[in-house]
Design a protein around this motif. Sequence first.
Motif, PDB file in Angstrom:
ATOM      1  N   LEU A  92       7.464   7.455   0.046  1.00 35.70           N
ATOM      2  CA  LEU A  92       7.381   6.156   0.707  1.00 35.70           C
ATOM      3  C   LEU A  92       6.375   5.258  -0.006  1.00 35.70           C
ATOM      4  O   LEU A  92       6.603   4.054  -0.163  1.00 35.70           O
ATOM      5  N   ALA A  93       5.273   5.853  -0.452  1.00 39.26           N
ATOM      6  CA  ALA A  93       4.269   5.069  -1.177  1.00 39.26           C
ATOM      7  C   ALA A  93       4.825   4.555  -2.498  1.00 39.26           C
ATOM      8  O   ALA A  93       4.466   3.458  -2.947  1.00 39.26           O
TER       9      ALA A  93
ATOM     10  N   ARG B  31      -0.187   0.232  -1.053  1.00 41.04           N
ATOM     11  CA  ARG B  31      -1.024  -0.524  -0.109  1.00 41.04           C
ATOM     12  C   ARG B  31      -0.483  -0.445   1.310  1.00 41.04           C
ATOM     13  O   ARG B  31      -1.240  -0.220   2.271  1.00 41.04           O
ATOM     14  N   LYS B  32       0.831  -0.616   1.475  1.00 40.33           N
ATOM     15  CA  LYS B  32       1.422  -0.571   2.819  1.00 40.33           C
ATOM     16  C   LYS B  32       1.246   0.801   3.453  1.00 40.33           C
ATOM     17  O   LYS B  32       0.984   0.916   4.652  1.00 40.33           O
TER      18      LYS B  32
ATOM     19  N   LEU C  30      -0.816   1.598   6.955  1.00 42.06           N
ATOM     20  CA  LEU C  30      -0.230   2.337   8.075  1.00 42.06           C
ATOM     21  C   LEU C  30      -0.997   3.629   8.341  1.00 42.06           C
ATOM     22  O   LEU C  30      -1.272   3.969   9.496  1.00 42.06           O
ATOM     23  N   GLY C  31      -1.363   4.341   7.272  1.00 39.59           N
ATOM     24  CA  GLY C  31      -2.108   5.584   7.433  1.00 39.59           C
ATOM     25  C   GLY C  31      -3.451   5.369   8.104  1.00 39.59           C
ATOM     26  O   GLY C  31      -3.848   6.128   8.988  1.00 39.59           O
TER      27      GLY C  31
ATOM     28  N   GLU D  72      -1.781  -4.493  -4.590  1.00 37.73           N
ATOM     29  CA  GLU D  72      -0.832  -3.557  -5.200  1.00 37.73           C
ATOM     30  C   GLU D  72      -0.799  -3.788  -6.700  1.00 37.73           C
ATOM     31  O   GLU D  72      -0.779  -4.930  -7.163  1.00 37.73           O
ATOM     32  N   ALA D  73      -0.811  -2.705  -7.466  1.00 33.19           N
ATOM     33  CA  ALA D  73      -0.859  -2.826  -8.922  1.00 33.19           C
ATOM     34  C   ALA D  73       0.489  -3.221  -9.519  1.00 33.19           C
ATOM     35  O   ALA D  73       0.552  -3.837 -10.563  1.00 33.19           O
TER      36      ALA D  73
END
Length: 394
Positions: free
Chosen positions: A61-62, A68-69, A73-74, A182-183
Motif C-alpha cells: 500500500l505504501a 506519506r499517506k 494513517l498509521g 513524498e519523494a
Amino acid sequence: MSFRKNISLLYLIKISKWFTLVMPVIVLFYESNSLGLKDVFILKSVYSMAAVILEIPSGYLADVWGRRKCLILGCILYFGGYLSYSFTDTFTAFLFAEILLGVGQTLVNGADSALLYDTTVEHNKEPLYLRYEGRITMIGNFAEAFAGILGGLLAVYSLRLPFFFQTAIAFIGIPAAIALKEAKQRNVIKSPLREIVKIIRYSLFTNKQLCYNIMYSGIIGAATLTMAWFVQPLLIHLKTPTSLYGIIWTVLNLTVGIAALYSDKVDRFFGVRKMGIIILFFIAGGYIALAFNLSYVGLFVLFIFYIFRGFATPILKGYINQMTLSEMRATVLSIRNFVIRLMFAAIAPFIGWMNDVYSLQIALLTSAAIIFLPGLLFLVLQFRANPPFQSPSE
C-alpha cells in the motif's frame, strides 16, 4: 522537497512510536483492571496477528498509495490505540486498542525506511542512507530507554498516567507525517493482489541475491528479538533487585542506539562480506557465551550482543534497500519484517518450552543452533550469488 525537513520529521515519527512510557508497567496496569496473565497473552497475540497479516499488504500500500499517506494513517491509528487505552478498562476495549496499535505500527513499518531511502536518492545523497537509518534507529532506542525510566516514575502516582502521556506522544506523529513530502509520485495499480504476489515472487524466488539477504536479515532480526525476551529470565536467574531492572533495560537500549549511530562507519570499514560474517558470529555466539556465563558476567555478554544488534539492523536493512527498486521498496521491507515476525512466532514457543522443561542454558544453546545453521546457509548463498552484491561504500 527539503531534505533536512523530511529527515527531522521521520525522527519525530520514530520518537512518537518508540517513546513507550507504558512498557515497564503495562502488566501491572492490566492486573489493576482485573486481567489475568492469560488475558495479557491473548491481547499480545492479537497485536502480533494483526501485524503479521497486514505486514506485506501495508508495504505494498505504501508503494502504490504513497509512503506519506500510509504514515499519516498509521500514526492516526496508533494514536487511537493509546487513546482507547487511556479511557477504557475492559478486555474488549483493550482488544480493540491492540488491533489499532498493531495495524498502525504495521502501516508505519517499511514506509518510513522506504521514504527515507527515496529522500536520499532524490537529493543525490544515497550513500548517506545508512548513516541516517542508523541515526533513526539510535533515536528510537534512546527514546525507548529514557521512556522506561520516566514511565516508571509516572506510574508511582497512577498506573493510568503513563497512558495519558503516551497518547500525547503518539499524537506527535500525526502532524509530523502530514508535513512530510513524498519523494516520488506512485503509480496506480489495477490488480493489487496480483502485484503483491508478483513482488513476493520476485523478492523470494526470482532475485536470488535479494532473497538471500531478506532471509538472512530475517534470521538475525528474529535472533535479536528473541534475545530481548531472555534478558528478564537472566535477571530473575541472577536474583537481581527489581530496582535495577529499569536501569539495566535502559543501558542496553542506549547501547543499541549508540552502536546504530556508528553503523555506517563500521560497514565501510569491514565491507559487505566481512560484516555479514561478523554479525552472524557475534549474534549466534552471544547466545553461546551467555549460556556458559549465567552470572553477572552475562550482563557484559548482553552488552556486547546489543552493540552488534545496533549494527545489524540499519546495515542489513541498508543492503536490502540498495538492491530494491523504488516502486516496490516498502513492500520488500515489509516482507523482511514479515519474515522476522514469522520466525520469531515459530521459535519463541519452542524456546520457552525448552527453558521451562530443561533450563535457561539449554534454551540459549538451542537458540544458538537455530540461528547459526540457517544463518550460515543464507550467508554462504549470498557469497555464491552471481553477480555478488557490493555496497556503494566498497
